[in-house]
Design a protein around this motif. Structure first.
Motif, short mmCIF file in Angstrom:
data_model
loop_
_atom_site.label_atom_id
_atom_site.label_comp_id
_atom_site.label_asym_id
_atom_site.label_seq_id
_atom_site.Cartn_x
_atom_site.Cartn_y
_atom_site.Cartn_z
N ALA A 2 0.85 -1.20 0.00
CA ALA A 2 0.00 0.00 0.00
C ALA A 2 0.88 1.24 0.00
CB ALA A 2 -0.91 -0.01 1.22
N THR A 3 0.66 2.12 -0.96
CA THR A 3 1.44 3.37 -1.05
C THR A 3 0.46 4.54 -0.97
OG1 THR A 3 3.02 2.24 -2.48
CG2 THR A 3 3.14 4.64 -2.40
N PHE A 4 0.74 5.50 -0.05
CA PHE A 4 -0.23 6.56 0.20
C PHE A 4 0.46 7.74 0.89
CE2 PHE A 4 -0.15 3.43 3.51
CZ PHE A 4 -0.09 4.15 4.69
N ASP A 5 -0.29 8.83 1.08
CA ASP A 5 0.26 10.06 1.69
C ASP A 5 0.44 9.90 3.20
OD1 ASP A 5 0.35 11.45 -0.70
OD2 ASP A 5 -1.73 12.13 -0.52
N TYR A 6 1.43 10.62 3.72
CA TYR A 6 1.75 10.57 5.16
C TYR A 6 0.54 10.87 6.05
CZ TYR A 6 6.79 9.98 4.61
OH TYR A 6 8.02 9.47 4.33
N THR A 65 1.04 -5.43 9.45
CA THR A 65 2.08 -4.71 8.73
C THR A 65 3.38 -5.50 8.82
OG1 THR A 65 1.03 -2.60 9.24
CG2 THR A 65 3.34 -2.54 8.53
N LEU A 66 3.92 -5.90 7.68
CA LEU A 66 5.15 -6.68 7.65
C LEU A 66 6.39 -5.80 7.47
CD1 LEU A 66 4.02 -9.63 5.33
CD2 LEU A 66 3.96 -9.52 7.82
N ALA A 67 6.23 -4.68 6.76
CA ALA A 67 7.38 -3.79 6.53
C ALA A 67 6.85 -2.39 6.21
CB ALA A 67 8.24 -4.30 5.38
N THR A 68 7.66 -1.40 6.57
CA THR A 68 7.30 0.01 6.32
C THR A 68 8.45 0.72 5.63
OG1 THR A 68 6.02 -0.05 8.37
CG2 THR A 68 6.43 2.10 7.40
N ASP A 69 8.14 1.50 4.62
CA ASP A 69 9.18 2.24 3.89
C ASP A 69 8.72 3.70 3.75
OD1 ASP A 69 11.49 2.65 2.47
OD2 ASP A 69 10.59 2.12 0.53
N TYR A 70 9.55 4.62 4.19
CA TYR A 70 9.20 6.05 4.12
C TYR A 70 10.07 6.72 3.06
CZ TYR A 70 6.94 5.19 8.62
OH TYR A 70 6.15 4.70 9.62
N THR A 71 9.44 7.19 2.01
CA THR A 71 10.14 8.00 0.99
C THR A 71 9.32 9.28 0.82
OG1 THR A 71 9.00 6.72 -0.73
CG2 THR A 71 11.24 6.03 -0.15
N ASP A 72 8.99 9.64 -0.40
CA ASP A 72 8.12 10.80 -0.56
C ASP A 72 6.69 10.46 -0.13
OD1 ASP A 72 8.15 9.04 -2.77
OD2 ASP A 72 7.11 10.51 -4.02
N LYS A 73 6.38 9.14 -0.14
CA LYS A 73 5.10 8.67 0.38
C LYS A 73 5.39 7.52 1.35
CE LYS A 73 2.23 10.06 -3.48
NZ LYS A 73 0.81 10.31 -3.41
N VAL A 74 4.36 7.03 1.99
CA VAL A 74 4.51 5.87 2.88
C VAL A 74 4.18 4.61 2.08
CG1 VAL A 74 3.73 4.77 5.00
CG2 VAL A 74 3.75 7.26 4.82
N SER A 75 5.01 3.59 2.25
CA SER A 75 4.75 2.31 1.58
C SER A 75 4.74 1.21 2.65
CB SER A 75 5.84 2.03 0.54
OG SER A 75 5.60 0.79 -0.10
N GLY A 80 -4.44 6.48 -3.40
CA GLY A 80 -3.48 5.47 -2.94
C GLY A 80 -3.30 4.36 -3.97
N VAL A 81 -2.21 3.63 -3.84
CA VAL A 81 -1.93 2.53 -4.77
C VAL A 81 -1.81 1.22 -3.96
CG1 VAL A 81 -0.30 1.59 -6.45
CG2 VAL A 81 -0.71 4.07 -6.35
N LEU A 82 -2.50 0.19 -4.43
CA LEU A 82 -2.41 -1.13 -3.81
C LEU A 82 -1.93 -2.13 -4.86
CD1 LEU A 82 -5.52 -2.10 -1.60
CD2 LEU A 82 -3.12 -1.92 -0.91
#
Length: 205
Positions: A144-148, A165-175, A200-202
């Protein structure tokens, strides 16, 4: 989606014993995910009880009551007195992905065919009624990729869908890499689309 995405299975290997007319019937139950796992389990039990008169067996892979992946053997007992009643008992037990071996040590009193069917049925039934149960769940993983701004609102909703939640990645959006039961996926996708207003993107992982 699977026709039955979750169902009861044995929680672990389980063993119990009954005696019928001085013959010992030792039943061992095992969760199995494939026919090859079931056959390996049977081979292991035959190696454990090499001096037994018979190691009869039956297995069912798939949801409770299914007939697609089944196997059975009378292992030298008269045809139809062991494997078939064991499989029938298994198919009516409410358990899926299960193999069982009934090991018989002959006690000196011959049983007629009718008594043997009853004995093997009772041996299987006793074990299948007592075996601790767990649940087989078909899981799906999504990214799931979406805004903070939506981190907290989404986090509050995850439990509704048994979602981890198995993993979290913070870039320009949250993944987030998420795991949830397959049967919850369609509902989760609808909620996610509403929550992110379609932004958001799934993706399936």
């Amino acid at each position: 989606m699977s026709p039955q995405p979750r169902y009861p299975i044995p929680a672990a290997r389980f063993r119990c014993e009954i005696e019928v007319e001085r013959s010992r019937f030792i039943t061992t139950v095992q969760p199995v995910a494939s026919a090859s796992e079931a056959q390996a389990f049977v081979a292991e039990l035959k190696a454990e009880f090499p001096d037994a008169n018979h190691n009869c067996w039956a297995y069912l892979v798939g949801p409770p009551g299914s007939t697609n992946q089944i196997g059975l053997s009378d292992d030298g007992e008269p045809h139809g007195v062991a494997g078939r009643p064991m499989l029938t008992t298994l198919q009516h037990s409410g358990l899926g992905d299960t193999a069982l071996v009934v090991t018989r040590y002959f006690g000196g009193i011959k049983l007629g065919k009718g008594w043997m069917v009853k004995a093997y049925t009772a041996a299987a039934q006793t074990a299948l009624e007592q075996v601790p149960r767990a649940e087989r769940i078909a899981w799906v993983q999504l990214r799931a990729t979406f805004d903070y701004a939506l981190v907290t609102p989404l986090d509050r909703r995850l439990a509704e869908f048994e979602c981890e939640t198995l993993a979290t990645d913070y870039t320009d959006k949250v993944s987030l890499r998420l795991r949830l039961p397959e049967e919850q996926e369609a509902r989760f996708r609808r909620m996610f689309a509403d929550l992110t207003a379609g932004q958001g993107v799934l993706d399936t992982v």
